[in-house]
Scaffold this motif. Structure first.
Motif, PDB file in Angstrom:
ATOM      1  N   PHE A  66      31.930  19.367   3.010  1.00 34.52           N
ATOM      2  CA  PHE A  66      32.783  19.723   4.145  1.00 34.52           C
ATOM      3  C   PHE A  66      31.995  20.533   5.162  1.00 34.52           C
ATOM      4  O   PHE A  66      31.232  21.441   4.806  1.00 34.52           O
ATOM      5  CB  PHE A  66      33.968  20.538   3.608  1.00 34.52           C
ATOM      6  CG  PHE A  66      34.726  21.336   4.634  1.00 34.52           C
ATOM      7  CD1 PHE A  66      35.216  20.742   5.790  1.00 34.52           C
ATOM      8  CD2 PHE A  66      34.981  22.692   4.434  1.00 34.52           C
ATOM      9  CE1 PHE A  66      35.923  21.487   6.727  1.00 34.52           C
ATOM     10  CE2 PHE A  66      35.692  23.435   5.358  1.00 34.52           C
ATOM     11  CZ  PHE A  66      36.159  22.837   6.510  1.00 34.52           C
ATOM     12  N   VAL A  67      32.180  20.218   6.443  1.00 34.34           N
ATOM     13  CA  VAL A  67      31.623  21.028   7.531  1.00 34.34           C
ATOM     14  C   VAL A  67      32.741  21.364   8.510  1.00 34.34           C
ATOM     15  O   VAL A  67      33.491  20.475   8.943  1.00 34.34           O
ATOM     16  CB  VAL A  67      30.476  20.306   8.269  1.00 34.34           C
ATOM     17  CG1 VAL A  67      30.069  21.098   9.516  1.00 34.34           C
ATOM     18  CG2 VAL A  67      29.273  20.128   7.353  1.00 34.34           C
TER      19      VAL A  67
ATOM     20  N   SER B 267      32.898  22.030  -1.682  1.00 37.02           N
ATOM     21  CA  SER B 267      31.968  23.007  -1.112  1.00 37.02           C
ATOM     22  C   SER B 267      31.855  22.766   0.381  1.00 37.02           C
ATOM     23  O   SER B 267      32.026  21.632   0.850  1.00 37.02           O
ATOM     24  CB  SER B 267      30.593  22.875  -1.765  1.00 37.02           C
ATOM     25  OG  SER B 267      30.059  21.578  -1.528  1.00 37.02           O
ATOM     26  N   GLY B 268      31.583  23.807   1.140  1.00 31.88           N
ATOM     27  CA  GLY B 268      31.561  23.610   2.579  1.00 31.88           C
ATOM     28  C   GLY B 268      30.737  24.611   3.338  1.00 31.88           C
ATOM     29  O   GLY B 268      30.284  25.629   2.796  1.00 31.88           O
TER      30      GLY B 268
ATOM     31  N   GLU C   5      23.628  19.703   6.644  1.00 28.58           N
ATOM     32  CA  GLU C   5      24.490  20.228   5.582  1.00 28.58           C
ATOM     33  C   GLU C   5      25.085  19.098   4.742  1.00 28.58           C
ATOM     34  O   GLU C   5      25.115  19.181   3.515  1.00 28.58           O
ATOM     35  CB  GLU C   5      25.599  21.090   6.180  1.00 28.58           C
ATOM     36  CG  GLU C   5      25.112  22.398   6.774  1.00 28.58           C
ATOM     37  CD  GLU C   5      24.440  23.287   5.740  1.00 28.58           C
ATOM     38  OE1 GLU C   5      25.125  23.675   4.759  1.00 28.58           O
ATOM     39  OE2 GLU C   5      23.240  23.576   5.899  1.00 28.58           O
ATOM     40  N   PHE C   6      25.550  18.034   5.400  1.00 28.47           N
ATOM     41  CA  PHE C   6      26.042  16.883   4.636  1.00 28.47           C
ATOM     42  C   PHE C   6      24.925  16.276   3.795  1.00 28.47           C
ATOM     43  O   PHE C   6      25.123  15.925   2.630  1.00 28.47           O
ATOM     44  CB  PHE C   6      26.616  15.827   5.586  1.00 28.47           C
ATOM     45  CG  PHE C   6      28.003  16.130   6.099  1.00 28.47           C
ATOM     46  CD1 PHE C   6      29.022  16.467   5.232  1.00 28.47           C
ATOM     47  CD2 PHE C   6      28.271  16.064   7.461  1.00 28.47           C
ATOM     48  CE1 PHE C   6      30.308  16.734   5.702  1.00 28.47           C
ATOM     49  CE2 PHE C   6      29.551  16.320   7.944  1.00 28.47           C
ATOM     50  CZ  PHE C   6      30.566  16.668   7.065  1.00 28.47           C
TER      51      PHE C   6
ATOM     52  N   PHE D  95      35.019  16.460   7.757  1.00 30.16           N
ATOM     53  CA  PHE D  95      34.470  17.096   8.958  1.00 30.16           C
ATOM     54  C   PHE D  95      35.628  17.564   9.836  1.00 30.16           C
ATOM     55  O   PHE D  95      36.448  16.746  10.269  1.00 30.16           O
ATOM     56  CB  PHE D  95      33.590  16.099   9.727  1.00 30.16           C
ATOM     57  CG  PHE D  95      32.924  16.661  10.957  1.00 30.16           C
ATOM     58  CD1 PHE D  95      32.224  17.855  10.913  1.00 30.16           C
ATOM     59  CD2 PHE D  95      32.981  15.970  12.167  1.00 30.16           C
ATOM     60  CE1 PHE D  95      31.594  18.359  12.038  1.00 30.16           C
ATOM     61  CE2 PHE D  95      32.358  16.468  13.305  1.00 30.16           C
ATOM     62  CZ  PHE D  95      31.660  17.675  13.235  1.00 30.16           C
ATOM     63  N   ILE D  96      35.725  18.873  10.066  1.00 34.80           N
ATOM     64  CA  ILE D  96      36.709  19.419  10.996  1.00 34.80           C
ATOM     65  C   ILE D  96      35.973  19.884  12.246  1.00 34.80           C
ATOM     66  O   ILE D  96      35.066  20.710  12.172  1.00 34.80           O
ATOM     67  CB  ILE D  96      37.505  20.591  10.385  1.00 34.80           C
ATOM     68  CG1 ILE D  96      38.334  20.111   9.193  1.00 34.80           C
ATOM     69  CG2 ILE D  96      38.421  21.215  11.439  1.00 34.80           C
ATOM     70  CD1 ILE D  96      39.202  21.195   8.565  1.00 34.80           C
TER      71      ILE D  96
END
Length: 404
Positions: A292-293, A240-241, A285-286, A4-5
């Motif tokens: 990855f988000v 994937s993100g 999304e997770f 997570f960014i």
């Protein structure tokens, strides 16, 4: 492992006299981000390479793992990708703000007052872009509606060899000092000047003035570039993100990199965005299997551009409480191994109301490798300066994603 960014755009700042020499990050109550910092890594990162303008385009490419010196072809082409414009290799895209200028007399003598026209709504802006197209569109030029004040002009077989200035860099300054320069740029200046006559008395702007709001009374054209060619994010990192942002630029980077892009109802790119909706979108999304988000929140940057110190601090606190907290709680409850990176894309100091290339603080937390608790480690500039240092955002991204 989930990644997570969290990018609070423009959150980095310089010492503010009104805050007793502290920065907004030092003053803001960031209990949840700081809790990660206490058991994680803190440091500073230079997201803007030497010789590159400190724009959100370069900065977010850098944080996402791409060297802006290699991949940046201009801001507007990335935004065009988000809007769904299919550019040819010879097309040139231009960012087109609709801004507020004030004053009397010649266009050149008016003052650049508001780069966002009071955060005009997209519905209002669409009516103005329609009027602009009616006046200027032909077989070579067309305008496209984006979000709020941010729009796009495409010129077929166009040139990029112009000197064009972002309006947020020259707030309170004279229009004539910052008009387009370079061979052949006269057509851009001509459209900007004529747009004032078209827009200043448009019904949308009359209604805004009647409500005490800033009118979107002229085009301001900048950020030119050609079709971008990013390498695949999956090929780079093997995950994937999804990107979540209200800003076309970030959506465009995601699309060009092969990431998913999610729209959140009520996401505005301002202090008043739908923080809860963004957090829920990340969790969804997770839950749907994304590794990855990339969560981008524009609010702190917009507050800095407006010189709104209290708003910037409030926005940072909302990001901490309404976005980071629920996402981390979800990952813990699901017993997921996860890594979190919290990092501004760039500084936007309140004192100058525009972007700075000065390094920004970051926090990296790994749920599988917690560090000994250290209360002195926080998400702020002074704490970051005592920690790790990365000379580029893409090196920090490689470290975060454990790329060997």
């Amino acid at each position: 492992m989930k990644y997570f960014i969290l990018v609070p755009d423009g959150a980095g700042d310089d010492n503010v006299a009104a805050l007793d020499g502290k920065t907004p990050l030092e003053v803001a109550k960031l209990e949840n981000i700081d809790a990660l910092a206490h058991k994680g890594l803190v440091g500073m990162v230079k997201t803007i390479p030497p010789g590159v303008a400190p724009g959100s385009d370069a900065a977010n490419l850098s944080v996402m793992g791409y060297d802006p010196a290699v991949y940046l072809t201009g801001r507007s082409p990335l935004e065009a990708a988000s809007i769904g414009i299919d550019m040819s290799d010879t097309d040139v895209a231009f960012r087109t703000n609709i801004i507020t200028i004030t004053g009397e007399g010649d266009y050149e003598d008016m003052i650049i007052t508001d780069h966002s026209s009071g955060d005009i709504t997209t519905a209002e802006a669409d009516e103005l872009i329609k009027a602009v197209n009616e006046a200027f569109a032909d077989e070579n030029i067309r305008f496209y509606t984006g979000v709020s004040y941010r729009h796009c002009m495409i010129v077929h077989n166009g040139s990029t060899e112009y000197d064009l200035t972002p309006p947020h860099d020259v707030l309170t300054q004279r229009v004539g000092d910052h008009l387009p320069k370079g061979e052949g740029s006269e057509f851009i200046t001509d459209m900007m000047k004529k747009s004032y006559e078209i827009l200043k008395d448009h019904p949308v702007n009359k209604a805004r003035v009647a409500k005490g709001l800033n009118p979107a009374n002229t085009l301001w054209i900048w950020g030119q570039g050609r079709k971008p060619k990013l390498s695949s994010f999956y090929d780079k990192y093997g995950i994937s993100g999804t990107a979540i942002s209200a800003v076309d630029l970030i959506k465009g980077i995601a699309i060009c990199a092969g990431l998913n892009s999610v729209d959140v109802e009520g996401a505005t790119g301002t202090l008043h965005t739908n923080f809860d909706g963004k957090a829920k979108a990340a969790i969804r999304e997770f839950g749907d299997g994304k590794d990855f988000v990339y969560m981008h929140l524009e609010g702190p940057d917009e507050c800095s551009h407006q010189g709104d110190m209290k708003g910037k601090i409030a926005c940072l606190e909302s990001i901490d409480e309404k976005v980071l907290k629920p996402v981390v709680e979800y990952l813990r409850e699901e017993e997921e191994d996860f890594r979190v990176l919290v990092v501004p894309d760039h500084r936007t100091p309140l004192a100058i109301r525009t972007h700075s290339a000065t390094p920004v603080p970051f926090v990296v937390y790994d749920s599988t490798e917690e560090k000994p608790y250290d209360e002195e480690k926080r998400f702020c500039e002074k704490s970051g300066e005592k920690g790790m240092y990365f000379d580029s955002g893409y090196e920090l991204a490689d470290f975060f994603f454990e790329k060997k």
